[in-house]
Structures are given as C-alpha cells and as structure tokens.
Design an enzyme around this catalytic site. Structure first.
Site, short mmCIF file in Angstrom:
data_model
loop_
_atom_site.label_atom_id
_atom_site.label_comp_id
_atom_site.label_asym_id
_atom_site.label_seq_id
_atom_site.Cartn_x
_atom_site.Cartn_y
_atom_site.Cartn_z
N HIS A 1 44.39 40.28 53.39
CA HIS A 1 44.15 40.42 54.83
C HIS A 1 45.06 41.51 55.38
O HIS A 1 45.83 42.12 54.63
CB HIS A 1 44.29 39.08 55.55
CG HIS A 1 45.61 38.40 55.38
ND1 HIS A 1 46.80 38.95 55.82
CD2 HIS A 1 45.95 37.21 54.82
CE1 HIS A 1 47.79 38.13 55.55
NE2 HIS A 1 47.32 37.07 54.92
N HIS B 1 48.86 41.59 54.40
CA HIS B 1 49.18 42.20 53.11
C HIS B 1 49.03 43.72 53.20
O HIS B 1 49.83 44.47 52.65
CB HIS B 1 48.21 41.71 52.01
CG HIS B 1 48.13 40.22 51.89
ND1 HIS B 1 46.95 39.53 52.04
CD2 HIS B 1 49.08 39.28 51.63
CE1 HIS B 1 47.17 38.24 51.87
NE2 HIS B 1 48.45 38.06 51.62
N CYS C 1 57.46 22.25 50.12
CA CYS C 1 56.25 22.80 50.76
C CYS C 1 55.48 23.57 49.69
O CYS C 1 55.99 24.55 49.14
CB CYS C 1 56.59 23.72 51.92
SG CYS C 1 55.14 24.63 52.51
N CYS D 1 54.83 27.31 50.59
CA CYS D 1 55.98 28.20 50.36
C CYS D 1 56.39 28.20 48.90
O CYS D 1 57.12 29.08 48.47
CB CYS D 1 57.23 27.72 51.10
SG CYS D 1 57.17 27.82 52.86
N CYS E 1 56.59 21.88 57.41
CA CYS E 1 57.20 23.15 56.99
C CYS E 1 57.41 24.06 58.21
O CYS E 1 56.49 24.23 59.01
CB CYS E 1 56.27 23.83 55.99
SG CYS E 1 56.70 25.56 55.74
N HIS F 1 54.75 27.03 57.68
CA HIS F 1 53.31 26.76 57.65
C HIS F 1 52.85 25.63 58.56
O HIS F 1 51.66 25.43 58.75
CB HIS F 1 52.86 26.46 56.21
CG HIS F 1 53.05 27.64 55.30
ND1 HIS F 1 54.20 27.85 54.60
CD2 HIS F 1 52.25 28.69 55.05
CE1 HIS F 1 54.09 28.98 53.92
NE2 HIS F 1 52.92 29.51 54.17
N LYS G 1 51.01 33.81 63.39
CA LYS G 1 50.96 34.40 62.05
C LYS G 1 49.57 34.10 61.47
O LYS G 1 49.03 33.02 61.67
CB LYS G 1 52.04 33.78 61.18
CG LYS G 1 52.15 34.47 59.83
CD LYS G 1 53.41 34.07 59.08
CE LYS G 1 53.54 34.88 57.81
NZ LYS G 1 53.08 34.22 56.61
N LYS H 1 45.30 31.00 56.34
CA LYS H 1 43.99 30.44 56.01
C LYS H 1 43.71 29.23 56.88
O LYS H 1 42.61 29.05 57.39
CB LYS H 1 44.01 30.05 54.54
CG LYS H 1 42.79 30.51 53.86
CD LYS H 1 42.65 30.49 52.39
CE LYS H 1 43.36 29.60 51.48
NZ LYS H 1 43.08 29.93 50.09
N1 MSP Z 1 53.94 35.80 46.09
C1 MSP Z 1 54.93 35.84 47.09
C2 MSP Z 1 55.77 37.10 46.97
C3 MSP Z 1 56.46 37.27 45.67
S1 MSP Z 1 57.35 38.78 45.61
C4 MSP Z 1 58.26 38.65 44.20
C5 MSP Z 1 54.28 35.83 48.47
N2 MSP Z 1 53.01 36.23 48.52
S2 MSP Z 1 52.14 36.35 49.86
O1 MSP Z 1 50.80 36.64 49.41
O2 MSP Z 1 52.30 35.22 50.68
O3 MSP Z 1 52.63 37.63 50.57
C6 MSP Z 1 53.67 37.58 51.53
C7 MSP Z 1 53.89 38.96 52.04
O4 MSP Z 1 52.66 39.51 52.56
C8 MSP Z 1 54.85 39.06 53.22
O5 MSP Z 1 56.19 39.10 52.84
C9 MSP Z 1 54.40 40.36 53.84
O6 MSP Z 1 54.84 41.43 53.06
C10 MSP Z 1 52.89 40.26 53.73
N3 MSP Z 1 52.30 39.52 54.83
C11 MSP Z 1 51.46 38.47 54.74
N4 MSP Z 1 51.11 38.10 56.00
C12 MSP Z 1 51.72 38.88 56.89
C13 MSP Z 1 51.71 38.96 58.27
N5 MSP Z 1 51.00 38.17 59.04
N6 MSP Z 1 52.48 39.90 58.85
C14 MSP Z 1 53.24 40.76 58.11
N7 MSP Z 1 53.26 40.69 56.80
C15 MSP Z 1 52.51 39.78 56.16
O7 MSP Z 1 54.94 35.51 49.43
#
Ligand code: MSP
Length: 502
Positions: free
Chosen positions: A18, A21, A126, A129, A144, A147, A295, A298
């Site tokens: 999304h 990411h 959680c 997380c 959490c 979340h 934030k 899903k």
């Molecule tokens: N798999 C772990 C990360 C492991 S790194 C060794 C994880 N994955 S995640 O799919 O949840 O991705 C989290 C990251 O995605 C956040 O730290 C950020 O970089 C990005 N984001 C996901 N949603 C976001 C927002 N709503 N806003 C900004 N960044 C976001 O955590």
C-alpha cells in the site's frame, strides 16, 4: 565519492503493498538515485519478510501454505516496485537459503559468545507486531498500542537474547555516534527506551515451524524479528563473503517508519554488538502517512494501493507527491485533493508548462533549433544555489526540501521568460539568449529532478535533443552552467503532465 548501502524495511507478506510501504520505498529509491548521480557507489536493498506467526495465519486464512502465500505476495511487491520504477540492486526474501544460512551463522555467533541462553517466558504478545508488551504499555482492555487489537497470553520455554546486558554498551555507542539516528526526536525516543531499562528478549519459538531453524536446537525456530533484521547482513554476504561484507558494513543507512524504531534502534544495534560487528551507521526514521487521520491497516480498511493512484497521476506524479508533500520525520495526512493540487502546481503548471512553452517558442522563433545559453545568465547563480541546497537536503534525507530547491530553478526560469516575453519579440540575439538560458535550466532540472520524476526527466532530456539519459550524468560537473551546447533540434511533444480537474 562515497559508498552507500541503503535499505528499506523488508515488508511482511501478510499485507498487499500500500502507499505506506511505497512511501518509504520511493524515498529510499530517490535517495539512492541521488547518490548514484553523485558518482557514489550505491547498493540499494529492499525485500520481503516472510516468516512468523502473522504470515502463517494470513496464509491459513487464505487456504494456502505459508510458502505459496509468501510467493504470491512477494510477487505483488515486485510488481509494485516495477510499476513505481524502484531501482533496487537486490530484493531479498527471508525464505531464501542464503538468508537461512546467514541467520544461523549470525545467531550462532551470539550464542557462542554467551548472550543467547535458555529460559522461560510468559507475557502478553501482539501477533500483528510480533512482539511482547508490558501491561503498562497496553491500551484499554489489554490492547496493542499500535494495532489496537487484543494481545495474547503466551508462555514459552525457549532461548533468550540477553538484551539487558546491552543497556550501557548501547548508551555508550549512541554517545559516541550522536548522528546515528535521525531526526533528533527519534534519536531521543530510542535513548528513552534504552534508559528505561531493557528486558531480555525471547528469540525462539517451538509453537510454529515457519521460520529459520535454531542450529544448536532444531526443535526451535527463530523469532521473526531476529531473523528479519539480519537480512541487512545477508544481502552483503554475511558469513559467506567476508570481503564483500567488510566493504559495505557498517556504512549502512536504514530508512524505516517509526513503528519499527525499537527493533532497529535498540535490538539490532545490540545484536550487532553481541555478534562482534559495529551497529549500523545511520538510521533515518519517518512518521506515519495517515489516511483520514489514522494509520493505514487491513483492519481499518483504509489502505490505498499505489496502482490506483498511478492510474490517475502517472508514476512521476505518484513519486513526486510522496517525496514533496510529506516532510520526512513527522506524521503526514494523505489527501487526494492535496495530490491533485501538488500535481497541478509543480508538474502541470510549472515544469510541464516550462518545457512546453520553451519548445513552442524555439519552434516559432528559432526554427526549432535550440540556442546556447549565456555565460553570464542570471539563472547561473540560481542553478548553483539550488544544486548545493538539493545536495545537502538529499543527503540529510529531506526530499521535500531538495525538491523545493530544485523547483526554484523552474520558477525562476518561468519568471525570466515572463519578464522577457520572447514569444512577442522578433527573432534575434535577445530571444536566443533567453531561450538558451531556459533550455540550459531545463537540462539542469532534468538531472536534479530525475530521482523524483525519472520518466519526465528522461523525456525532457530527449526533447532538448540531448544524447543519453539524465540519470547517467555525474554531479557536480553535469550541472555546471553552460552544458547545453545549442544547435540541437528541440522537440515539442505532447504535454508532459496534462492538468487535472480540481
Ligand atoms: N517486516 C517488518 C520489518 C522488518 S525490517 C527488518 C515490518 N513490515 S511492515 O510490512 O509492517 O512494514 C512496516 C514499514 O512499512 C514501516 O516501518 C514503514 O516503513 C512502512 N509503512 C507501512 N505503513 C506505513 C504508513 N502508514 N506510513 C508510513 N510508513 C508506513 O514491519
């Protein structure tokens, strides 16, 4: 010339890609592109985090095996990064054999050093997380804090990383490396967590199989975070190619969201110290991109997928918006109206209009052949100042500021044209002078803006009649005033950025 190992988080495959990411990944990609323009040696890494309970449950919910599920979602990330023109050098998947080997080697090293030991753990977990919480950290009804979902009670007999032993070493390390975590507010947050005191962390599980086996006790798999963080070491050959590893480590720069600050700024540096390597040199932490003030997740059904916005704004419009509109650090709210406004002002009215009007007037007044710029153009100084500012901003991971500086050239060039009105004047040296300046400014902008808008930059370059591509140019030489040779056939073309209805 420097060397830069730049990383994004590796994303969980329980979720489709999304704009959250994409936000992190586009920023990292643009920073990598800027450094390549500088002639720095860059290794830009992204990938997917495919183990853990969360992924296993997502697979079950979809009636798939974890590995089928991981394959499908990893493919969606690859597709999305292709769409957004993300020029990564490596895409790592934690299910790859190279990663299993490196996780085992890394954690075996910590085990042999005595900082991983067996113990019993009970706590509130959680699943979203993949982390334990103290009761005091939880929201109402034991939920959490990130979340908002109920945590689960877990009790396990397993292996622990003695994180508690690393409180002082981490504080000492951060004192010696005051710029390691940026911005400062996030550094203070990391120091706050460390100063509060660190508990040991349970790092293995017997309750699931979907992970990397513990080499000294194969009934266990490693807890997903202790597997995931090591991806950064795997990708540069940890344990397999020591020369390669030493060439890139610790000159690493992690770009992450604030949700995973604790893991990157506390756990990971401690793991590195325990494994006998330096902690990462730099961690840049950004805030959340919010949708309707919340934030994306899903469960809240408020996720926006990049392809939907690319359909409306194009790849460049998408990239420019997220780089320019949400300053790196604080939280920022996404709005479609804001995206239209940014697209119209920066891309349609400023850059697109400049290219169109210059090409049209060159066609009418100069027979389509671009004149050379003046050596003493008033734009020469504007360009030099904008380049210096943009360079500083990109290197600080302040894309919004870097693009603001770059667009100053566009605005000043439009002003120069409006003052001189070459479209009204008779063909001759004065018209040539101002158009030559404008063509040179466009040439420079196509280089400086290429990390944000790679397609438009390449197209402007081509329409100026230049050979090659803007991204193959080298800073600072390529933006030294006077590079446009003149005498080239200028192409008009269709509007680069058709205006959107407000
Ligand atoms: N798999 C772990 C990360 C492991 S790194 C060794 C994880 N994955 S995640 O799919 O949840 O991705 C989290 C990251 O995605 C956040 O730290 C950020 O970089 C990005 N984001 C996901 N949603 C976001 C927002 N709503 N806003 C900004 N960044 C976001 O955590």
């Amino acid at each position: 010339m420097g060397r830069l190992f730049l990383t994004t988080p590796i994303y969980y495959v329980n979720d489709l890609p999304h704009i959250g990411h994409a936000y992190t990944t586009v920023i990292a990609d643009a920073v990598a592109r800027w450094h390549r323009l500088r002639g720095d040696e860059v290794f830009f890494l992204t990938g997917t985090d495919e183990h853990g309970l969360k992924v296993q449950r997502a697979a079950e919910a979809n009636g798939l095996s974890p590995s089928e599920h991981a394959d499908r979602t990893a493919a969606r990330f690859l597709e999305t990064w292709k769409l957004l023109d993300i020029a990564y050098d490596d895409f790592i998947r934690t299910t790859e054999p190279r990663h299993h080997q490196s996780v085992q080697a890394f954690l075996q090293r910590i085990y042999d050093g005595g900082d991983i030991e067996p113990d019993t753990y009970e706590g509130l977990y959680c699943v979203a997380c993949e982390g334990y919480y103290n009761e005091s950290e939880l929201g109402p009804g034991l939920t959490c804090p990130i979340h908002g979902r109920p945590v689960e009670h877990m009790s396990e007999q397993n292996y622990f990383f003695r994180l508690s032993r690393y409180q002082q070493p981490l504080l000492d390390w951060y004192a010696a490396h005051p710029d390691a975590v940026q911005p400062e507010s996030k550094r203070n947050e990391a120091l706050g967590i460390i100063r509060q005191g660190l508990d040991d962390v349970s790092i293995t599980r017997t309750s699931l199989d979907w992970g990397v086996r513990v080499p000294w006790d194969p009934a266990h798999v490693f807890y997903v975070w202790f597997d995931a963080l090591i991806n950064y070491a795997t990708a540069i050959g940890y344990g397999e190619k020591p020369d390669r590893f030493d060439a890139w480590w610790p000159a690493v720069h992690h770009i992450i969201g604030k949700d995973i600050l604790r893991f990157h700024c506390v756990y990971w540096p401690a793991m590195c110290l325990a494994a006998g390597i330096d902690p990462p040199a730099r961690i840049s932490v950004h805030g959340y991109l919010l949708v309707g003030g919340e934030k994306m997740s899903k469960t809240r059904l408020n996720q926006i997928h990049p392809a939907d916005l690319v359909a409306d704004f194009g790849v460049d419009g998408f990239r420019h918006h997220f780089l320019r509109d949400a300053p790196f650090g604080p939280d920022g709210d996404f709005s479609y109206e804001g995206m239209v406004a940014r697209y119209n002002s920066d891309l349609a009215n400023n850059l697109g209009n400049l290219q169109a009007r210059v090409a049209t007037v060159v066609d009418r007044k100069c027979g389509g052949v671009g004149p050379a710029p003046r050596a003493d153009s008033p734009l020469a100084e504007v360009v030099a100042a904008a380049h210096a500012h943009a360079d500083d901003a990109w290197r600080r991971v302040a894309p919004s500021e870097a693009l603001e500086a770059t667009w100053r050239i566009v605005r000043e060039t439009n002003s120069l044209l409006e003052a001189a009105e070459p479209w009204r004047a008779e063909p001759g040296p004065e018209v040539d002078a101002v158009l030559g300046d404008a063509l040179e400014a466009l040439r420079v902008v196509s280089i400086l803006a290429s990390p944000a808008v790679p397609y438009a930059a390449a197209e402007i370059w081509r329409r100026l009649g230049l050979e090659g591509r803007p991204e193959d140019q080298r800073l600072p030489d390529a933006v030294r005033w006077g590079g446009y040779p003149g005498g080239l056939q200028v192409i008009r073309g269709d509007p680069l950025f058709p205006r959107k209805q407000d």
